[in-house]
Motif scaffolding. Sequence first.
Motif, PDB file in Angstrom:
ATOM      1  N   THR A   7       2.490   2.094   3.535  1.00  0.00           N
ATOM      2  CA  THR A   7       3.320   0.858   4.072  1.00  0.00           C
ATOM      3  C   THR A   7       4.888   1.246   4.313  1.00  0.00           C
ATOM      4  N   ASP A  30       0.862  -1.063  -0.195  1.00  0.00           N
ATOM      5  CA  ASP A  30      -0.238   0.016   0.209  1.00  0.00           C
ATOM      6  C   ASP A  30       0.801   1.267   0.018  1.00  0.00           C
ATOM      7  N   CYS A  48       0.435 -11.489   4.503  1.00  0.00           N
ATOM      8  CA  CYS A  48       0.130  -9.834   4.729  1.00  0.00           C
ATOM      9  C   CYS A  48       0.824  -9.771   5.965  1.00  0.00           C
ATOM     10  N   TYR A  58      -7.627  -7.490   8.636  1.00  0.00           N
ATOM     11  CA  TYR A  58      -6.160  -7.974   8.270  1.00  0.00           C
ATOM     12  C   TYR A  58      -6.325  -9.438   8.888  1.00  0.00           C
TER      13      TYR A  58
END
Length: 82
Positions: free
Chosen positions: A33, A30, A57, A78
């Motif tokens: 991030t 992202d 992830c 998440y």
Amino acid sequence: MTPLELELYHQMHNVIGINPAFYKYIFTIDANTTVTPNSLNQLVASPANDLNIIGICGEPKFINEESLWWMVIQVYEYYKGV
């Protein structure tokens, strides 16, 4: 090849201009991030050690305490895998 794999292949080949056959892993992040120096090693080691892993992830961490309630919702998503 699944429809997702085929779409990824075409996007990498036609849009980015690289040959996906040369790569074993695809990493995306992202915009907000933060990647630590050891992150890539840890991400590659997991699927290399367990062939059943097809996706990974990172672990979300709280940086901005003012948006804490929104971050809690994202972290829950998440962990749940939504």
